[in-house]
Design a protein around this motif. Structure first.
Motif, PDB file in Angstrom:
ATOM      1  N   TRP A  17       0.832  -1.194   0.000  1.00 36.31           N
ATOM      2  CA  TRP A  17       0.000   0.000   0.000  1.00 36.31           C
ATOM      3  C   TRP A  17       0.872   1.252   0.000  1.00 36.31           C
ATOM      4  N   GLN A  18       0.204   2.407  -0.026  1.00 34.16           N
ATOM      5  CA  GLN A  18       0.831   3.701   0.211  1.00 34.16           C
ATOM      6  C   GLN A  18       0.263   4.274   1.507  1.00 34.16           C
ATOM      7  N   PHE A  19       1.042   5.092   2.192  1.00 36.88           N
ATOM      8  CA  PHE A  19       0.543   5.827   3.349  1.00 36.88           C
ATOM      9  C   PHE A  19       0.610   7.309   3.016  1.00 36.88           C
ATOM     10  N   LYS A  20      -0.529   8.019   3.160  1.00 29.30           N
ATOM     11  CA  LYS A  20      -0.579   9.431   2.800  1.00 29.30           C
ATOM     12  C   LYS A  20      -1.289  10.257   3.867  1.00 29.30           C
ATOM     13  N   LEU A  21      -0.824  11.505   3.994  1.00 32.34           N
ATOM     14  CA  LEU A  21      -1.422  12.466   4.908  1.00 32.34           C
ATOM     15  C   LEU A  21      -2.262  13.454   4.109  1.00 32.34           C
ATOM     16  N   TYR A  22      -3.437  13.795   4.632  1.00 28.92           N
ATOM     17  CA  TYR A  22      -4.325  14.735   3.966  1.00 28.92           C
ATOM     18  C   TYR A  22      -4.758  15.813   4.951  1.00 28.92           C
ATOM     19  N   ASP A  23      -4.564  17.070   4.556  1.00 27.86           N
ATOM     20  CA  ASP A  23      -5.091  18.184   5.335  1.00 27.86           C
ATOM     21  C   ASP A  23      -6.120  18.918   4.471  1.00 27.86           C
ATOM     22  N   GLU A  24      -6.641  20.046   4.957  1.00 23.51           N
ATOM     23  CA  GLU A  24      -7.706  20.738   4.235  1.00 23.51           C
ATOM     24  C   GLU A  24      -7.256  21.239   2.861  1.00 23.51           C
ATOM     25  N   SER A  25      -5.962  21.488   2.679  1.00 21.43           N
ATOM     26  CA  SER A  25      -5.494  21.967   1.378  1.00 21.43           C
ATOM     27  C   SER A  25      -5.614  20.887   0.311  1.00 21.43           C
ATOM     28  N   ARG A  26      -5.602  19.623   0.708  1.00 20.11           N
ATOM     29  CA  ARG A  26      -5.718  18.517  -0.237  1.00 20.11           C
ATOM     30  C   ARG A  26      -7.145  17.987  -0.332  1.00 20.11           C
ATOM     31  N   ILE A  27      -8.018  18.435   0.554  1.00 19.45           N
ATOM     32  CA  ILE A  27      -9.393  17.937   0.579  1.00 19.45           C
ATOM     33  C   ILE A  27     -10.387  18.995   0.125  1.00 19.45           C
ATOM     34  N   ARG A  28     -10.304  20.171   0.707  1.00 22.23           N
ATOM     35  CA  ARG A  28     -11.283  21.230   0.401  1.00 22.23           C
ATOM     36  C   ARG A  28     -10.803  22.073  -0.784  1.00 22.23           C
ATOM     37  N   ASP A  29     -10.825  21.433  -1.937  1.00 24.70           N
ATOM     38  CA  ASP A  29     -10.332  22.047  -3.165  1.00 24.70           C
ATOM     39  C   ASP A  29     -11.482  22.281  -4.136  1.00 24.70           C
ATOM     40  N   GLN A  30     -11.149  22.615  -5.386  1.00 23.40           N
ATOM     41  CA  GLN A  30     -12.179  22.870  -6.397  1.00 23.40           C
ATOM     42  C   GLN A  30     -13.022  21.631  -6.670  1.00 23.40           C
ATOM     43  N   TYR A  31     -12.412  20.473  -6.645  1.00 17.82           N
ATOM     44  CA  TYR A  31     -13.143  19.226  -6.882  1.00 17.82           C
ATOM     45  C   TYR A  31     -14.260  19.063  -5.858  1.00 17.82           C
ATOM     46  N   LEU A  32     -13.972  19.304  -4.578  1.00 17.26           N
ATOM     47  CA  LEU A  32     -14.995  19.186  -3.551  1.00 17.26           C
ATOM     48  C   LEU A  32     -16.096  20.224  -3.748  1.00 17.26           C
ATOM     49  N   LYS A  33     -15.727  21.448  -4.106  1.00 16.74           N
ATOM     50  CA  LYS A  33     -16.738  22.476  -4.383  1.00 16.74           C
ATOM     51  C   LYS A  33     -17.669  22.019  -5.495  1.00 16.74           C
ATOM     52  N   ASN A  34     -17.099  21.397  -6.519  1.00 15.94           N
ATOM     53  CA  ASN A  34     -17.912  20.910  -7.633  1.00 15.94           C
ATOM     54  C   ASN A  34     -18.829  19.774  -7.209  1.00 15.94           C
ATOM     55  N   VAL A  35     -18.313  18.860  -6.393  1.00 15.13           N
ATOM     56  CA  VAL A  35     -19.134  17.758  -5.892  1.00 15.13           C
ATOM     57  C   VAL A  35     -20.308  18.308  -5.087  1.00 15.13           C
ATOM     58  N   ASP A  36     -20.046  19.258  -4.202  1.00  9.06           N
ATOM     59  CA  ASP A  36     -21.111  19.861  -3.407  1.00  9.06           C
ATOM     60  C   ASP A  36     -22.149  20.536  -4.300  1.00  9.06           C
ATOM     61  N   PHE A  37     -21.687  21.194  -5.371  1.00  9.33           N
ATOM     62  CA  PHE A  37     -22.608  21.886  -6.275  1.00  9.33           C
ATOM     63  C   PHE A  37     -23.541  20.908  -6.980  1.00  9.33           C
ATOM     64  N   ILE A  38     -22.994  19.862  -7.583  1.00  9.67           N
ATOM     65  CA  ILE A  38     -23.845  18.990  -8.390  1.00  9.67           C
ATOM     66  C   ILE A  38     -24.686  18.039  -7.550  1.00  9.67           C
ATOM     67  N   GLN A  39     -24.289  17.806  -6.285  1.00 14.22           N
ATOM     68  CA  GLN A  39     -25.073  16.902  -5.454  1.00 14.22           C
ATOM     69  C   GLN A  39     -26.480  17.437  -5.210  1.00 14.22           C
ATOM     70  N   ARG A  40     -26.653  18.752  -5.287  1.00 11.48           N
ATOM     71  CA  ARG A  40     -27.984  19.321  -5.067  1.00 11.48           C
ATOM     72  C   ARG A  40     -28.951  18.948  -6.186  1.00 11.48           C
ATOM     73  N   PHE A  41     -28.415  18.503  -7.330  1.00 15.27           N
ATOM     74  CA  PHE A  41     -29.257  18.109  -8.460  1.00 15.27           C
ATOM     75  C   PHE A  41     -29.457  16.597  -8.538  1.00 15.27           C
ATOM     76  N   LYS A  42     -28.708  15.842  -7.729  1.00 16.58           N
ATOM     77  CA  LYS A  42     -28.677  14.387  -7.904  1.00 16.58           C
ATOM     78  C   LYS A  42     -30.034  13.732  -7.722  1.00 16.58           C
ATOM     79  N   HIS A  43     -30.794  14.172  -6.730  1.00 13.30           N
ATOM     80  CA  HIS A  43     -32.064  13.519  -6.417  1.00 13.30           C
ATOM     81  C   HIS A  43     -33.274  14.270  -6.964  1.00 13.30           C
ATOM     82  N   SER A  44     -33.023  15.215  -7.876  1.00 15.51           N
ATOM     83  CA  SER A  44     -34.131  15.916  -8.526  1.00 15.51           C
ATOM     84  C   SER A  44     -34.881  14.958  -9.444  1.00 15.51           C
TER      85      SER A  44
END
Length: 237
Positions: free
Chosen positions: A130-157
């Motif tokens: 395996w690999q071992f990796k550390l994740y902080d907010e700079s690697r998690i709360r990025d543009q990809y997460l913003k996009n996921v949050d945006f489109i999730q509001r349409f998922k169950h329409s």
């Protein structure tokens, strides 16, 4: 074989005082424990990422010596398994990731006491392939997460299947198109065009329409139809 067939959470789920914790319904089939909003956001990204096959929370207990040479144990936050990146099922898969999630200021403040356990985790992960990796907010709360949050509001329409089929057929003919221009090929009224734009985001959330998730999503975002869209439609029904 899924990695959760071999590894299960080694710790009992206990709510952490002063932090947000709970069970995350991962893809509607698995329940994964998280102990902070940062861990929850990390799971959001993993859930949307089709390369991720399986996730186990707090999967292993690793023995190590503290900086004072006292025996102790360390339990990383998640173990992540990936799908093969090739259509050939025998193709080499990405190495699983053993992940630790913490705010950046905690990594900095507590690094002196953390590095011994992280060193042990790297050795352990390497022994398992395996690999071992550390994740902080700079690697998690990025543009990809913003996009996921945006489109999730349409998922169950709820949308008409016939309208969805019309958009899919049109986009397949066009090859690709900005999401705000696609409906104009079919509809004339502003009401129908706005409905079709929302439907298009719904199809992005369902992975039937594809776009570049690394860039900010807006009305000019270019979309195209997934090669696997028929299976995706069946899976979402």
């Amino acid at each position: 074989m899924r990695i959760s067939d071999e590894y299960q959470s080694v710790r009992r789920n206990v709510r952490v005082y002063g932090s947000v914790s709970g069970n995350y319904a991962f893809r509607g089939t698995d329940t994964i424990w998280y102990e902070s909003t940062l861990e929850r956001d990390f799971l959001k990204k993993l859930e949307f990422d089709d390369s991720v096959l399986d996730v186990v929370s707090q999967p292993v207990e690793i023995q190590y010596l503290t900086k004072r040479s006292n025996p102790s144990t360390y339990t990383p936050d998640f173990l992540i398994q990936f799908r093969s990146q090739d259509k050939n099922p025998l193709a080499k898969m990405l190495k699983p990731i053993l992940a630790e999630i913490k705010p950046r200021d905690v990594f900095i403040r507590d690094w002196g006491s953390l590095k011994a356990k992280f060193k042990a985790a790297r050795v352990f992960a390497s022994e398992q392939g395996w690999q071992f990796k550390l994740y902080d907010e700079s690697r998690i709360r990025d543009q990809y997460l913003k996009n996921v949050d945006f489109i999730q509001r349409f998922k169950h329409s709820s949308f008409c299947d016939e309208e969805a089929a019309r958009l899919i057929t049109l986009l397949r003919k066009l090859g690709h198109c900005p999401i705000n221009l696609l409906p104009a090929h079919i509809y004339k009224s502003d009401t129908n065009i706005l409905m079709a734009i929302s439907l298009s985001w719904h199809l992005v959330a369902k992975k039937i329409f594809i776009c570049d998730m690394s860039q900010p999503l807006n009305q000019a975002t270019v979309v195209w139809v997934s090669e696997n869209y028929r299976n995706l439609i069946n899976r979402s029904e």
